[in-house]
Every structure is written in C-alpha cells, then in structure tokens.
Scaffold this motif. Structure first.
Motif, PDB file in Angstrom:
ATOM      1  N   ARG A  37       0.830  -1.208   0.000  1.00 52.63           N
ATOM      2  CA  ARG A  37       0.000   0.000   0.000  1.00 52.63           C
ATOM      3  C   ARG A  37       0.867   1.262   0.000  1.00 52.63           C
ATOM      4  N   ILE A  38       1.954   1.232   0.786  1.00 52.06           N
ATOM      5  CA  ILE A  38       2.858   2.381   0.824  1.00 52.06           C
ATOM      6  C   ILE A  38       3.478   2.601  -0.551  1.00 52.06           C
ATOM      7  N   GLN A  39       3.890   1.507  -1.200  1.00 49.35           N
ATOM      8  CA  GLN A  39       4.490   1.639  -2.528  1.00 49.35           C
ATOM      9  C   GLN A  39       3.492   2.205  -3.532  1.00 49.35           C
ATOM     10  N   GLU A  40       2.237   1.778  -3.451  1.00 44.87           N
ATOM     11  CA  GLU A  40       1.196   2.311  -4.341  1.00 44.87           C
ATOM     12  C   GLU A  40       1.058   3.819  -4.164  1.00 44.87           C
ATOM     13  N   ALA A  41       1.071   4.269  -2.924  1.00 48.88           N
ATOM     14  CA  ALA A  41       0.944   5.707  -2.647  1.00 48.88           C
ATOM     15  C   ALA A  41       2.136   6.466  -3.219  1.00 48.88           C
ATOM     16  N   PHE A  42       3.343   5.942  -2.993  1.00 47.67           N
ATOM     17  CA  PHE A  42       4.545   6.595  -3.503  1.00 47.67           C
ATOM     18  C   PHE A  42       4.568   6.612  -5.033  1.00 47.67           C
ATOM     19  N   GLU A  43       4.104   5.525  -5.652  1.00 52.65           N
ATOM     20  CA  GLU A  43       4.111   5.466  -7.111  1.00 52.65           C
ATOM     21  C   GLU A  43       3.140   6.476  -7.714  1.00 52.65           C
ATOM     22  N   ASN A  44       2.018   6.706  -7.059  1.00 53.35           N
ATOM     23  CA  ASN A  44       1.078   7.727  -7.532  1.00 53.35           C
ATOM     24  C   ASN A  44       1.697   9.120  -7.428  1.00 53.35           C
ATOM     25  N   LEU A  45       2.398   9.372  -6.329  1.00 55.11           N
ATOM     26  CA  LEU A  45       3.055  10.669  -6.152  1.00 55.11           C
ATOM     27  C   LEU A  45       4.176  10.847  -7.180  1.00 55.11           C
ATOM     28  N   MET A  46       4.953   9.790  -7.396  1.00 56.85           N
ATOM     29  CA  MET A  46       6.053   9.870  -8.363  1.00 56.85           C
ATOM     30  C   MET A  46       5.518  10.058  -9.780  1.00 56.85           C
ATOM     31  N   SER A  47       4.469   9.324 -10.103  1.00 56.73           N
ATOM     32  CA  SER A  47       3.858   9.431 -11.433  1.00 56.73           C
ATOM     33  C   SER A  47       3.399  10.855 -11.709  1.00 56.73           C
ATOM     34  N   ASN A  48       2.732  11.462 -10.741  1.00 57.33           N
ATOM     35  CA  ASN A  48       2.237  12.830 -10.915  1.00 57.33           C
ATOM     36  C   ASN A  48       3.388  13.832 -10.997  1.00 57.33           C
TER      37      ASN A  48
END
Length: 213
Positions: free
Chosen positions: A174-185
């Motif tokens: 879940r933490i990785q999903e959150a970070f990946e969304n932030l990185m993607s944006n």
C-alpha cells in the motif's frame, strides 16, 4: 379532503408526501391511512435504491479510472524496455537489466488487477492491511527504479535524500502504491530537464516523506 403520509428519508429529511386529494369532504379509515404509509415506505425504498445504485456506479467508475491510471506506467515501462532491448541486443548486461524491468512492470500490472479483488474485500469488510517492519528508503528506491525509464524520456532526474532511520511498521504494498502515484504525478507535471526531489525526514517520531517537483 386531504390525507397523506410523509416521505421521510433514512436521514430524517422530509421530501414530501404520498397523498389523496378531493374537492368533496370524505372520511378515511385507519386501514386506508396504513396503506398510505405503506406506499410512502415503498417510494422511499425506491428512491434509496436509485441513490445507492448511482453511488455504486460512481464508485466503480472512479475505481476503473484509477486502475487505468495505474496500468499506464508499467505498460509504458514494458514498451520502452522492449525498444531498448532491441537496440542493445548485443549487450547481455543491458538485456538482463531491462528484462528485469519488464518483469517488475508486469508484476505491477498484476498488482493493479489484484486491487480489483481487494475492492470487493473492502466492500465485504474482509480487507486487512499486512503490517510488518519495512524500510521506507528501500521502498522509495524501488519506486525510483520503476520510473527511471519514464524520467529518462523527459530527461528528468530523481534524487532521494534521507537523514533519519526509515524503518517503520506498515503495509509495504500500500505504501508503494501511494509513492508510485506521487512519483507518477511529479514526473507527469514537472518540466523537461527538471529534478524531482524525494526527501525523507523525522519530526517528533513521525516519518515525513515529501515529493517535490
């Protein structure tokens, strides 16, 4: 003549009445009043059902939009890696590196699909976080590796800085999903040749992770 039963929502809001009108005086029985109340309950049930259906459709649409958004990044990584493998086919080290990237990206696609199953678990109250000791810095490094090719496309650099202990109890996925969304944006909206900074710090026993573009 007027006889009516109020249309009251679950929240107690009065929407109106189910009523019977006439220009002549009439008498009404207790049974007839109960029939009006029954009709008003049926109307409220129908309205609540329509509202619940609209809410469910909205949730499904939002979920599908998120899944499509999450699938774009790994698919782009797979495509770019395949192109680079063709260009560097004579270099075994590069081929192995990009083959690993394709594998990781395909695993991310599988994760997105599994999230669809997680949603049904959430709705059925069966969803549970997998809490364990993880290193946030290592998660961030993995996220950086997953987005290296996307950053390369726009000649962007990603810098991670850290000045504290990064071991926490959390659900790694879940933490990785959150970070990946932030990185993607961050990569999507930052300019060409820009730097995305990820800073990890601690304030009063709270771990702070900042994405800056």
């Amino acid at each position: 003549f007027y006889a009516g039963a109020p249309l009251t929502t679950i929240e107690g809001l009065k929407l109106g009445t189910v009523c019977v009108l006439d220009v002549k005086p009439r008498k009404v029985t207790e049974q007839q009043l109960q029939m009006l109340e029954t009709l008003s309950s049926i109307v409220i049930d129908e309205l609540e059902l329509k509202r619940a259906t609209r809410k469910a459709l909205h949730t499904q649409t939002a979920m599908m939009n998120r899944i499509v958004h999450d699938l774009k990044n790994p698919n782009t990584t797979i495509s770019l890696s395949a192109e680079l493998i063709k260009k560097k086919a004579n270099d075994p080290k590069i081929v192995i590196d990009f083959a690993d990237r394709i594998k990781n990206a395909s695993n991310n696609v599988l994760t997105c699909l599994n999230n669809l199953l997680d949603l049904s678990q959430i709705e059925n109250a069966n969803f549970k976080l997998e809490i364990k000791e993880i290193d946030i810095l290592e998660v961030l490094k993995q996220v950086k590796r997953n987005f290296e090719l996307l950053a390369l496309q726009k000649k962007q650099t990603v810098t991670i800085t850290n000045n504290c202990n990064t071991i926490v109890l959390a659900d790694a996925k879940r933490i990785q999903e959150a970070f990946e969304n932030l990185m993607s944006n961050a990569l999507k909206y930052a300019h060409i040749n820009s730097e995305i900074k990820v800073n990890v710090s601690a304030i009063e026993n709270n771990l702070i992770v900042e994405f800056k573009d």
